[in-house]
Design a protein around this motif. Sequence first.
Motif, PDB file in Angstrom:
ATOM      1  N   LEU A 148     -89.106 -11.490   1.231  1.00  0.00           N
ATOM      2  CA  LEU A 148     -88.991 -10.144   0.687  1.00  0.00           C
ATOM      3  C   LEU A 148     -87.613  -9.883   0.108  1.00  0.00           C
ATOM      4  CD1 LEU A 148     -90.740  -8.100   3.536  1.00  0.00           C
ATOM      5  CD2 LEU A 148     -91.774  -9.023   1.451  1.00  0.00           C
ATOM      6  N   GLU A 160     -89.659  -9.699  -3.510  1.00  0.00           N
ATOM      7  CA  GLU A 160     -91.114  -9.546  -3.537  1.00  0.00           C
ATOM      8  C   GLU A 160     -91.498  -8.496  -4.574  1.00  0.00           C
ATOM      9  OE1 GLU A 160     -95.048  -9.672  -3.123  1.00  0.00           O
ATOM     10  OE2 GLU A 160     -93.609 -11.161  -2.421  1.00  0.00           O
ATOM     11  N   LYS A 183     -94.116  -5.540  -3.900  1.00  0.00           N
ATOM     12  CA  LYS A 183     -93.705  -4.428  -3.045  1.00  0.00           C
ATOM     13  C   LYS A 183     -92.343  -3.860  -3.446  1.00  0.00           C
ATOM     14  CE  LYS A 183     -96.122  -6.134   1.096  1.00  0.00           C
ATOM     15  NZ  LYS A 183     -95.974  -6.470   2.533  1.00  0.00           N
ATOM     16  N   SER A 184     -91.814  -4.295  -4.564  1.00  0.00           N
ATOM     17  CA  SER A 184     -90.436  -3.953  -4.911  1.00  0.00           C
ATOM     18  C   SER A 184     -90.201  -2.457  -5.023  1.00  0.00           C
ATOM     19  CB  SER A 184     -90.038  -4.640  -6.219  1.00  0.00           C
ATOM     20  OG  SER A 184     -90.884  -4.216  -7.280  1.00  0.00           O
ATOM     21  N   ARG A 187     -91.449  -0.269  -3.151  1.00  0.00           N
ATOM     22  CA  ARG A 187     -91.511   0.333  -1.818  1.00  0.00           C
ATOM     23  C   ARG A 187     -90.437  -0.208  -0.884  1.00  0.00           C
ATOM     24  NH1 ARG A 187     -95.758  -0.344   1.407  1.00  0.00           N
ATOM     25  NH2 ARG A 187     -96.566  -2.285   0.487  1.00  0.00           N
ATOM     26  N   LEU A 188     -89.689  -1.198  -1.317  1.00  0.00           N
ATOM     27  CA  LEU A 188     -88.698  -1.841  -0.466  1.00  0.00           C
ATOM     28  C   LEU A 188     -87.284  -1.475  -0.873  1.00  0.00           C
ATOM     29  CD1 LEU A 188     -90.084  -5.510  -0.248  1.00  0.00           C
ATOM     30  CD2 LEU A 188     -90.210  -3.761   1.527  1.00  0.00           C
ATOM     31  N   LEU A 222     -89.211   0.349   4.302  1.00  0.00           N
ATOM     32  CA  LEU A 222     -90.521   0.185   3.691  1.00  0.00           C
ATOM     33  C   LEU A 222     -91.181   1.549   3.564  1.00  0.00           C
ATOM     34  CD1 LEU A 222     -92.730  -1.747   2.682  1.00  0.00           C
ATOM     35  CD2 LEU A 222     -93.478  -2.017   5.049  1.00  0.00           C
ATOM     36  N   ASP A 231     -99.212  -4.079   5.367  1.00  0.00           N
ATOM     37  CA  ASP A 231     -97.822  -4.334   5.765  1.00  0.00           C
ATOM     38  C   ASP A 231     -97.703  -4.765   7.221  1.00  0.00           C
ATOM     39  OD1 ASP A 231     -96.786  -3.561   3.218  1.00  0.00           O
ATOM     40  OD2 ASP A 231     -97.041  -1.461   3.800  1.00  0.00           O
TER      41      ASP A 231
END
Length: 217
Positions: A54, A62, A65-66, A68-69, A79, A86
Motif C-alpha cells: 500500500l 496502491e 485505494k489511493s 482513500r489512503l 483509511l 479492507d
Amino acid sequence: MFSGAHSRDLLFSFTVRDGDKVTLPCENVINNHLNCDTTTWLFTDSRGKAAVELVNLGQIKEKAKSDRLSVTAECSLVLKKVTVEDVGRYTCRQFIGNPWTQQGPDAVVYLSVVHMTEQKKADEVTLNCSVWRYERCKYKVKWIHNSEALDRDYSNLKPLESECSATVTFLNLAYTHLSTYDFNCSVTTEDNKVQLFTFSTQSSGKKPGEVLKNLSK
C-alpha cells in the motif's frame, strides 16, 4: 489514544463500522525519518492472497485505494470509507540503508469491519449485524435496545446469535413504537472490551464504536 485494543507490543486489532475512517498505528517507526521515508505498509486480505504493498517508503502505491489512503506525520495509515474488502492484516515495516534493509520487527494491525443490513418482508423487519474479520471469530455479537438485552424487555422479539453475527426480527404492527435506529449492535472482543454500534446501513459520520467497558471474566 487509538480506538482499538492491543494484546502485546507491536500487535493491534481494530473493529470499525463500514463507511467509517480508521487510523492504523505504526508502532516501529524509526526516529529522524523524513516524511516517513523509512516506512512501508503491506496488506493481506482475509482470502489469503499475496500481500499488496500500500505504501512504499512513505509514498502511496496502491492505485485502487489511493483516494482513500493517506499517511500521517507519525507514519500511521489512514483509511477512509472502510468496506468489508479492507478487512485483513496490515503490516508496517521499517527500512534503512542502501540497499534497503529491514530494521526491527513488523508492527501488525488486524482490521475487522462491522456490517449491518435491514430486510423488510411484509410487516416483518429483520436486522443483521456481522463482524467480518481476518482470522477465526473472536467476537460475541448481539443486538440490544436502549442499553437493555433484547431477551429482558422484549421477550416477543426474535433475536438469533451465531458465529460473529446476530439478527433480530420483529413485527412492525406489534412494535410500532420501535425504531430501527434505537437498536445497537454490541460487539465483545476476546479481551472483553465492548463496542456499541448504532444501527445504520451506512456510515453516520460518527466515530467508530465507542469502547464502553471492560467486563469481568
